[in-house]
Motif scaffolding. Structure first.
Motif, short mmCIF file in Angstrom:
data_model
loop_
_atom_site.label_atom_id
_atom_site.label_comp_id
_atom_site.label_asym_id
_atom_site.label_seq_id
_atom_site.Cartn_x
_atom_site.Cartn_y
_atom_site.Cartn_z
N PRO A 43 85.99 -19.40 28.33
CA PRO A 43 86.64 -20.65 28.55
C PRO A 43 88.05 -20.59 29.30
O PRO A 43 88.55 -21.27 30.07
N ALA A 44 88.82 -19.48 29.06
CA ALA A 44 90.24 -19.02 29.74
C ALA A 44 89.72 -18.87 30.99
O ALA A 44 90.74 -19.47 31.81
N VAL A 45 88.91 -18.11 31.61
CA VAL A 45 88.64 -17.81 32.87
C VAL A 45 87.98 -19.05 33.42
O VAL A 45 88.78 -19.31 34.77
N THR A 46 87.48 -20.02 32.81
CA THR A 46 87.02 -21.34 33.57
C THR A 46 88.24 -22.34 33.79
O THR A 46 88.49 -23.02 34.57
N PHE A 47 89.23 -22.09 32.74
CA PHE A 47 90.57 -22.88 32.58
C PHE A 47 91.53 -22.58 33.91
O PHE A 47 91.67 -23.58 34.71
N PHE A 48 91.39 -21.41 34.24
CA PHE A 48 92.06 -20.97 35.28
C PHE A 48 91.48 -21.23 36.68
O PHE A 48 92.04 -21.65 37.66
N GLU A 49 90.11 -21.04 36.68
CA GLU A 49 89.28 -21.30 37.98
C GLU A 49 89.33 -22.81 38.21
O GLU A 49 89.32 -23.06 39.18
N ARG A 50 89.41 -23.76 37.31
CA ARG A 50 89.48 -25.10 37.58
C ARG A 50 90.69 -25.73 38.17
O ARG A 50 91.16 -26.66 38.69
N ARG A 51 91.96 -24.62 38.23
CA ARG A 51 93.12 -24.95 38.64
C ARG A 51 93.09 -24.28 39.98
O ARG A 51 94.38 -24.01 40.48
N GLY A 52 92.05 -24.03 40.38
CA GLY A 52 92.27 -23.38 41.86
C GLY A 52 92.24 -21.81 42.09
O GLY A 52 92.38 -21.39 43.18
N LEU A 57 90.09 -13.47 40.50
CA LEU A 57 91.37 -13.23 39.95
C LEU A 57 91.44 -13.76 38.80
O LEU A 57 92.71 -13.23 38.04
N ALA A 58 90.78 -14.78 38.38
CA ALA A 58 91.20 -15.45 37.11
C ALA A 58 90.70 -14.59 35.86
O ALA A 58 91.53 -14.46 34.88
N VAL A 59 89.73 -13.79 36.28
CA VAL A 59 89.41 -12.89 35.24
C VAL A 59 90.43 -11.49 35.00
O VAL A 59 90.60 -11.10 33.81
N ILE A 60 90.87 -11.18 36.10
CA ILE A 60 91.84 -10.22 36.16
C ILE A 60 93.13 -10.90 35.33
O ILE A 60 93.84 -10.23 34.40
N LEU A 61 93.43 -12.10 35.72
CA LEU A 61 94.69 -12.48 35.05
C LEU A 61 94.33 -12.81 33.69
O LEU A 61 95.53 -12.57 32.90
N VAL A 62 93.30 -13.10 33.04
CA VAL A 62 92.99 -13.33 31.73
C VAL A 62 92.98 -11.87 30.91
O VAL A 62 93.57 -11.64 30.06
N TYR A 63 92.64 -10.91 31.77
CA TYR A 63 92.65 -9.47 31.25
C TYR A 63 94.08 -9.02 30.92
O TYR A 63 94.44 -8.28 30.17
N LEU A 64 94.91 -9.37 32.20
CA LEU A 64 96.24 -8.92 32.02
C LEU A 64 96.98 -9.84 30.61
O LEU A 64 97.89 -9.12 30.24
N LEU A 205 79.35 -21.92 17.81
CA LEU A 205 80.41 -20.78 18.20
C LEU A 205 81.60 -21.42 18.70
O LEU A 205 82.61 -20.62 18.23
N ARG A 206 81.66 -22.15 19.53
CA ARG A 206 83.09 -22.82 20.00
C ARG A 206 83.81 -23.31 18.80
O ARG A 206 84.88 -23.29 18.77
N GLY A 207 83.15 -24.16 17.84
CA GLY A 207 83.71 -24.42 16.62
C GLY A 207 84.25 -23.43 15.97
O GLY A 207 85.53 -23.58 15.52
N LEU A 208 83.39 -22.27 15.60
CA LEU A 208 84.08 -21.13 14.92
C LEU A 208 85.28 -20.66 15.51
O LEU A 208 86.45 -20.24 14.77
N ASP A 209 85.26 -20.46 16.94
CA ASP A 209 86.47 -20.07 17.70
C ASP A 209 87.61 -20.97 17.54
O ASP A 209 88.90 -20.33 17.43
N GLU A 210 87.33 -22.27 17.57
CA GLU A 210 88.47 -23.24 17.43
C GLU A 210 89.12 -23.18 15.98
O GLU A 210 90.22 -22.96 15.72
N ALA A 211 88.18 -22.93 15.10
CA ALA A 211 88.77 -22.78 13.47
C ALA A 211 89.54 -21.58 13.41
O ALA A 211 90.61 -21.63 12.65
N GLY A 212 89.04 -20.50 14.10
CA GLY A 212 89.95 -19.16 13.84
C GLY A 212 91.02 -19.23 14.51
O GLY A 212 92.25 -18.87 14.14
#
Length: 217
Positions: A43-52, A57-64, A205-212
């Motif tokens: 989801p984090a990678v997709t978030f940055f990808e949707r912003r162009g 590079l989004a994967v690298i940014l999330v890793y950083l 699983l997404r619900g569990l992630d959000e609850a965590g």
């Protein structure tokens, strides 16, 4: 007519596959962890990808960002833990003196009332300690031997630590292509049902992630 999965050949194939997975569990565990990591970061990678931002590079940014979060946490936790250990080490003699002071009256009372029994207890304690020393030495030698013989295991563990984020990055970068390839392997008649089940699993699983995340906040 029996379903295909109930035929003897299918049962044998399932058993053989399960046995193979069990035997290869040590090899497969890093890949499973990498898959879980990729699923969590998707989801984090997709978030940055949707912003162009390009997906790689989004994967690298999330890793950083993830590495920065770990580094920040370590920079806060490790000095605090070291301070606690240093504080305990500095005060340890005082703790020992305080404990000896509390036990001294009881020891004097026992020495006055039961001198022979107290000496016998001391002698038994010393004899027990002397008898335990060979066993402790053997255990220490066995421990050192296991450390030396597990060098290959340490190397494999280090490789796993490197392979997990690398394989997770590959899954994140080529997620769409891998999903399309996996879908092409599923019979057309079974795709709707499998897609519904996968959607339900993903929602849970997404619900569990959000609850965590809510608990952490």
């Amino acid at each position: 007519m029996k379903p295909a999965w109930r035929s003897p050949a299918a049962v044998v194939a399932i058993v053989v596959a399960c046995a193979g997975l069990y035997l290869a569990r040590r090899i497969l565990v890093p890949f499973l962890i990498a898959g879980l990591l990729a699923y969590t970061l998707h989801p984090a990678v997709t978030f940055f990808e949707r912003r162009g931002i390009r997906r790689a590079l989004a994967v690298i940014l999330v890793y950083l960002l993830l590495l920065g979060a770990f580094a920040g946490s370590a920079a806060f936790i490790i000095p605090e833990a070291m301070d606690q250990v240093s504080h305990f080490t500095e005060n340890l003699p005082g703790y020992q003196e305080a404990l000896a002071g509390h036990l001294a009256p009881a020891e004097r009372w026992l020495a006055e009332r039961y001198p022979d029994q107290l000496d016998a207890i001391r002698q038994k304690a010393l004899e027990g300690l002397r008898g335990a020393l060979p066993g402790l030495a053997a255990a220490a030698a066995a421990w050192m031997t296991s450390i030396l013989t597990s060098l290959v295991g340490l190397i494999l563990a280090a490789l796993s630590v490197v392979a997990i984020p690398v394989f997770a990055a590959f899954l994140l970068i080529d997620a769409a292509g891998l999903a399309a390839a996996a879908e092409s392997l599923i019979p057309a008649a079974a795709r709707p049902g499998i897609e519904r089940r996968m959607t339900e699993i993903d929602r849970v699983l997404r619900g569990l992630d959000e609850a965590g995340l809510a608990l952490v906040r």
